[in-house]
Design an enzyme around this catalytic site. Structure first.
Site, PDB file in Angstrom:
ATOM      1  N   LYS A   4     -51.768   1.164 -18.167  1.00 63.84           N
ATOM      2  CA  LYS A   4     -51.525   0.581 -16.848  1.00 63.84           C
ATOM      3  C   LYS A   4     -52.680   0.953 -15.910  1.00 63.84           C
ATOM      4  O   LYS A   4     -53.820   0.684 -16.237  1.00 63.84           O
ATOM      5  CB  LYS A   4     -50.151   1.015 -16.341  1.00 63.84           C
ATOM      6  N   ARG A   6     -58.288  14.316 -35.441  1.00 62.78           N
ATOM      7  CA  ARG A   6     -56.846  14.231 -35.148  1.00 62.78           C
ATOM      8  C   ARG A   6     -56.436  15.319 -34.161  1.00 62.78           C
ATOM      9  O   ARG A   6     -55.456  15.176 -33.428  1.00 62.78           O
ATOM     10  CB  ARG A   6     -56.004  14.307 -36.427  1.00 62.78           C
ATOM     11  N   ASP A  41     -42.235  10.248 -16.040  1.00 61.57           N
ATOM     12  CA  ASP A  41     -43.149   9.124 -16.281  1.00 61.57           C
ATOM     13  C   ASP A  41     -43.700   8.706 -14.916  1.00 61.57           C
ATOM     14  O   ASP A  41     -42.967   8.240 -14.048  1.00 61.57           O
ATOM     15  CB  ASP A  41     -42.360   7.978 -16.941  1.00 61.57           C
ATOM     16  N   TYR A  57     -38.062   2.981 -18.819  1.00 60.71           N
ATOM     17  CA  TYR A  57     -38.843   2.024 -19.606  1.00 60.71           C
ATOM     18  C   TYR A  57     -38.117   1.780 -20.940  1.00 60.71           C
ATOM     19  O   TYR A  57     -37.548   2.692 -21.528  1.00 60.71           O
ATOM     20  CB  TYR A  57     -40.236   2.610 -19.833  1.00 60.71           C
TER      21      TYR A  57
END
Ligand SMILES: *Cc1c(COP(=O)(O)O)cnc(C)c1O
Length: 392
Positions: free
Chosen positions: A208, A58, A183, A111
């Site tokens: 993407k 983690r 972003d 977004y």
């Protein structure tokens, strides 16, 4: 981690430490949740810096760490953290730095899930928010208050391709002690490097271009070591929205071809934009740096070129015309997301509930269709658009 390396070196070699991995050309997938230590002293030492040691997956994992190093180098930042989605990367980057009483400024049309985070979630924890037209630096400046902690940017945004002047906003924010987060999914680090323009934190949906094969959902935040450490100690370890070693390995494989994919995609997109510009059925094109782009100068100043994502307004009489156009595309698949090997079409009409132009409540034109250009032959894509537009 911020050494100067060539793109080719980053994609093919950086961080792979092959000598210690028995010469493995492709990095092993460390499919393990935890790591054992021979002595208490070794365990104590590793546990004191979980960000940089293999201790528990983690926190850190050797396969994921290779990906972190490559992504940080691509954005020219000291370090990076990889997440199980772009949405998790965005949420953790914001939540690490804002607290009750703070104020956040966000671009008007981010977004969709960034909007939900800022508009719906932050106010639940006592953070006030303002959405501002990011194309207007003065409007961003006017929105700043004593309590503003962060400015959330997305340049260009992924639907109407609107840019923000990153250098100007970074300068403004630094003077006020306000953090900036951008972003950068649209451009990829190959076409735009926000950190070099003064932006503090750079985020991507790896889903993407960076992975580029439509087979992984993942995200990244890149920034200075101290800030990455703050995100790590806070939401990264607390929420546990990590990427698994297998998916990290897939993204590493995707990165090998990043430069060749982007080169082909950008060239194809430029040709397709040229074709669409002279087509009578196209009412408007949204594409950074194109002749008709109202922000052309800014696009040329802060980006190398447009990527493979563009939007068009199709000159149809009604939503039926848009549906005929999209339903008849044969090379372009109809799907959400973008940035993969496959060309895609996404019509705004798909979110108008009853399919009537009059019922459009989105604030965007009902005839908008977003295209993501993939790796197929550009001539075949143009022929496909040609035949489908004739039916619009
Ligand atoms: C897809 C996308 C995201 C979210 O990323 P996921 O990997 O889907 O969680 C964030 N920003 C932009 C611009 C996107 O296109």
């Amino acid at each position: 981690m911020a050494d100067e390396h060539t793109l080719s070196y980053i994609l093919n070699h950086l961080g792979e430490d092959r000598e210690s991995l028995r010469g493995a050309v492709t990095p092993p997938i460390f499919e393990t949740s935890n790591f054992a230590f021979p002595t208490v002293a070794a365990m104590r030492a590793a546990g004191q810096d979980e960000l940089n040691n293999a201790f528990y997956t983690r926190g850190n994992n050797p396969t994921v760490e290779i990906l972190r190093r490559k992504l940080a180098a691509l954005e020219g930042t000291e370090d990076a953290l990889v997440f199980g989605s772009g949405a998790a990367a965005m949420a953790c980057a914001v939540l690490a730095f804002v607290r009750h009483g703070d104020h956040v400024v966000c671009v008007q049309k981010p977004y969709a899930w960034t909007r939900v985070l800022v508009r719906d979630w932050l106010p639940r924890f006592g953070v006030s928010v303002s959405f501002v037209d990011g194309g207007d630096v003065a409007a961003i400046e006017a929105a700043l208050t004593e309590r503003t902690r962060m400015i959330v940017l997305e340049s260009p945004n992924s639907l109407t391709l609107e840019l923000q002047d990153l250098a100007a906003i970074a300068t403004l924010a630094r003077a006020r002690g306000v953090l900036t987060l951008c972003d950068n999914s649209y451009a990829s680090p190959l076409l735009q490097q926000p950190a070099a323009l003064g932006i503090d934190l750079v985020m991507h949906s790896l889903t993407k271009y960076l992975n580029g094969h439509s087979d992984v959902v993942a995200g990244v935040v890149c920034g200075a070591q101290a800030r990455i450490r703050e995100i790590f100690r806070g939401p990264y370890m607390t929420f546990g929205a990590i990427i698994g070693p297998m998916e990290a390995w897939l993204v590493l494989r995707g990165l090998r071809t990043l430069s060749v994919r982007m080169e082909r995609i950008c060239l194809s997109a430029a040709r397709i934009v040229q074709f669409l510009q002279q087509h009578p059925k196209i009412a408007r094109i949204y594409y950074p740096g194109s002749a008709s782009d109202p922000q052309r100068e800014l696009a040329l100043a802060q980006m190398k070129m447009g990527s493979g994502l563009l939007s068009i307004e199709v000159a149809a009489d009604d939503v039926d015309g848009i549906e005929r156009f999209c339903d008849n595309l044969k090379m372009f698949l109809m799907a959400v997301s973008w940035g993969g090997h496959e060309s895609l079409a996404w019509p705004l009409a798909a979110v108008i509930k009853d399919g009537n132009a009059q019922s459009n409540r989105t604030g965007l034109p009902w005839n908008l269709v977003r295209l993501s250009i993939g790796l197929e032959d550009a001539d075949e894509l143009i022929a496909d658009l040609q035949q489908a537009l004739a039916l619009a």
